[in-house]
Design a protein around this motif. Structure first.
Motif, short mmCIF file in Angstrom:
data_model
loop_
_atom_site.label_atom_id
_atom_site.label_comp_id
_atom_site.label_asym_id
_atom_site.label_seq_id
_atom_site.Cartn_x
_atom_site.Cartn_y
_atom_site.Cartn_z
N PRO A 143 33.53 10.56 -3.55
CA PRO A 143 33.68 9.30 -2.82
C PRO A 143 33.86 8.14 -3.78
O PRO A 143 33.59 8.28 -4.99
N ILE A 144 34.29 7.00 -3.26
CA ILE A 144 34.65 5.87 -4.11
C ILE A 144 33.72 4.70 -3.85
O ILE A 144 33.47 4.32 -2.71
N SER A 145 33.22 4.13 -4.93
CA SER A 145 32.41 2.92 -4.83
C SER A 145 33.33 1.70 -4.87
O SER A 145 33.93 1.39 -5.90
N PHE A 146 33.47 1.03 -3.73
CA PHE A 146 34.34 -0.14 -3.65
C PHE A 146 33.65 -1.40 -4.18
O PHE A 146 34.30 -2.33 -4.62
N MET A 147 32.32 -1.41 -4.09
CA MET A 147 31.58 -2.57 -4.58
C MET A 147 30.18 -2.12 -4.94
O MET A 147 29.57 -1.32 -4.25
N SER A 148 29.69 -2.58 -6.05
CA SER A 148 28.32 -2.27 -6.43
C SER A 148 27.79 -3.41 -7.29
O SER A 148 28.52 -3.99 -8.09
N ALA A 149 26.52 -3.72 -7.10
CA ALA A 149 25.91 -4.82 -7.86
C ALA A 149 24.41 -4.65 -7.86
O ALA A 149 23.82 -4.12 -6.91
N ALA A 150 23.82 -5.08 -8.94
CA ALA A 150 22.36 -5.09 -9.03
C ALA A 150 21.86 -6.44 -8.55
O ALA A 150 22.27 -7.48 -9.05
N ALA A 151 20.99 -6.42 -7.54
CA ALA A 151 20.38 -7.65 -7.04
C ALA A 151 18.97 -7.71 -7.60
O ALA A 151 18.01 -7.28 -6.97
N GLY A 152 18.84 -8.19 -8.81
CA GLY A 152 17.56 -8.14 -9.49
C GLY A 152 17.46 -6.88 -10.33
O GLY A 152 18.44 -6.20 -10.58
N THR A 153 16.28 -6.55 -10.74
CA THR A 153 16.08 -5.39 -11.63
C THR A 153 15.79 -4.09 -10.89
O THR A 153 15.99 -3.01 -11.43
N VAL A 154 15.34 -4.17 -9.65
CA VAL A 154 14.94 -2.95 -8.94
C VAL A 154 15.66 -2.80 -7.60
O VAL A 154 15.37 -1.87 -6.85
N VAL A 155 16.59 -3.68 -7.30
CA VAL A 155 17.28 -3.64 -6.01
C VAL A 155 18.78 -3.51 -6.24
O VAL A 155 19.34 -4.12 -7.16
#
Length: 313
Positions: A143-155
């Motif tokens: 599958p393809i990751s269209f968007m990914s981001a870290a919202a803080g250090t644990v989220v």
């Protein structure tokens, strides 16, 4: 792919309406318009036009063979081509009054633009980390990751284009079953499922090798996969033992979807839960990289080695 699929399915619906209802010509024209819009969205939409023609020839039992071929050529063929050309008005620039084959004529520019686009895509050779062989798409291998981001250090939040294996894998088995029992079920639905899936997916097994191809190319075949699953369920639901098995499978598929909903919609979830949802991590690009870190996700994923194993990251 989504627009191509929506218009393509609409073309099939119009063909069915032309066969079973009144105003046959109007419905066939509508099917041609939808088919042309599908191709205008993306060139592989031409497969939907071919599917519409095949189904029309199978379903129309009232007309002679010659009449059916003429109707298919005129309404599903010529109308689709005209709609496709019309969508390029204002985009393609050339002399509309010149002879079609003369240099600089609008029609010649249109044809050259399409041949250039097809040639470009058939000759792509730049590797991409998310490319995958067509045989692996129904298996949900990459599958393809269209968007990914870290919202803080644990989220983490992500949009992962994936499918529900508890739906797709049984649906593949259902299509195989329908292929051999097509006369014993609701025939139009079974024909749409089996023929549609074959015509929208199997060509990729030939054209998708030797160049980058991606999981989302499978989107146009998905409606037929689901139609096949629903048709098989409707037929097998009346068998007591099978009914209970199907009920459990449907419930499990819904639970699976609930668990994976956050990573399909960029909802914030703890990194530990995200890792638990990534069932397969046989990713070449992760070798020597800490999977718990988000730094391994580059902004540009072209030029990276595709994964040779099952990778959901």
């Amino acid at each position: 792919d989504i627009f191509m699929t929506v218009f393509g399915i609409a073309a099939i619906v119009c063909v069915r309406a032309a066969v079973v209802g009144r105003k046959r010509t109007a419905w066939l024209i509508a099917a041609g318009v939808m088919g042309g819009a599908s191709v205008a969205s993306k060139i592989p939409g031409a497969l939907f036009i071919l599917l519409a023609i095949v189904l029309y020839l199978i379903w129309d039992r009232a007309s002679s063979r010659g009449a059916k071929l003429r109707a298919a050529a005129l309404y599903l063929g010529l109308v689709s081509v005209l709609v496709f050309a019309i969508t390029h008005i204002g985009v393609i620039h050339g002399d509309a009054f010149a002879l079609p084959w003369s240099e600089g004529s609008w029609l010649r520019v249109l044809v050259e633009r399409q041949t250039d686009a097809i040639s470009y895509h058939l000759n792509l050779d730049n590797p991409h980390t998310y490319q995958s062989p067509p045989w692996s798409w129904p298996l949900i291998r990459t599958p393809i990751s269209f968007m990914s981001a870290a919202a803080g250090t644990v989220v983490i939040k992500e949009v992962l284009a994936t499918g529900d294996p508890l739906v797709w894998w049984p649906a593949l088995a259902a299509l195989v079953w329908l292929t051999f029992h097509i006369r014993g079920v609701a025939r139009p639905a079974a024909q749409v499922a089996v023929i549609g899936f074959g015509m929208l997916y199997l060509p990729w097994l030939v054209t998708g090798f030797g160049r980058p191809a991606y999981f989302f190319y499978f989107v146009p075949a998905l409606p037929f996969l689901y139609i096949g699953a629903a048709t098989a369920i409707e037929k097998l639901w009346h068998v007591a033992v099978t009914k209970h098995v199907l009920a459990v499978l449907v419930a499990a598929a819904l639970v699976f979807f609930g668990f994976y909903y956050p990573v399909m919609t960029a909802s914030q979830i703890p990194k530990t839960r995200w890792r638990a949802l990534m069932l397969f991590e046989d990713c070449d690009r992760l070798k020597g990289v800490d999977p718990d870190s988000f730094e391994y996700r580059p902004l540009s994923r072209t030029g990276l080695k595709p994964s040779s194993g099952w990778c959901w990251i």
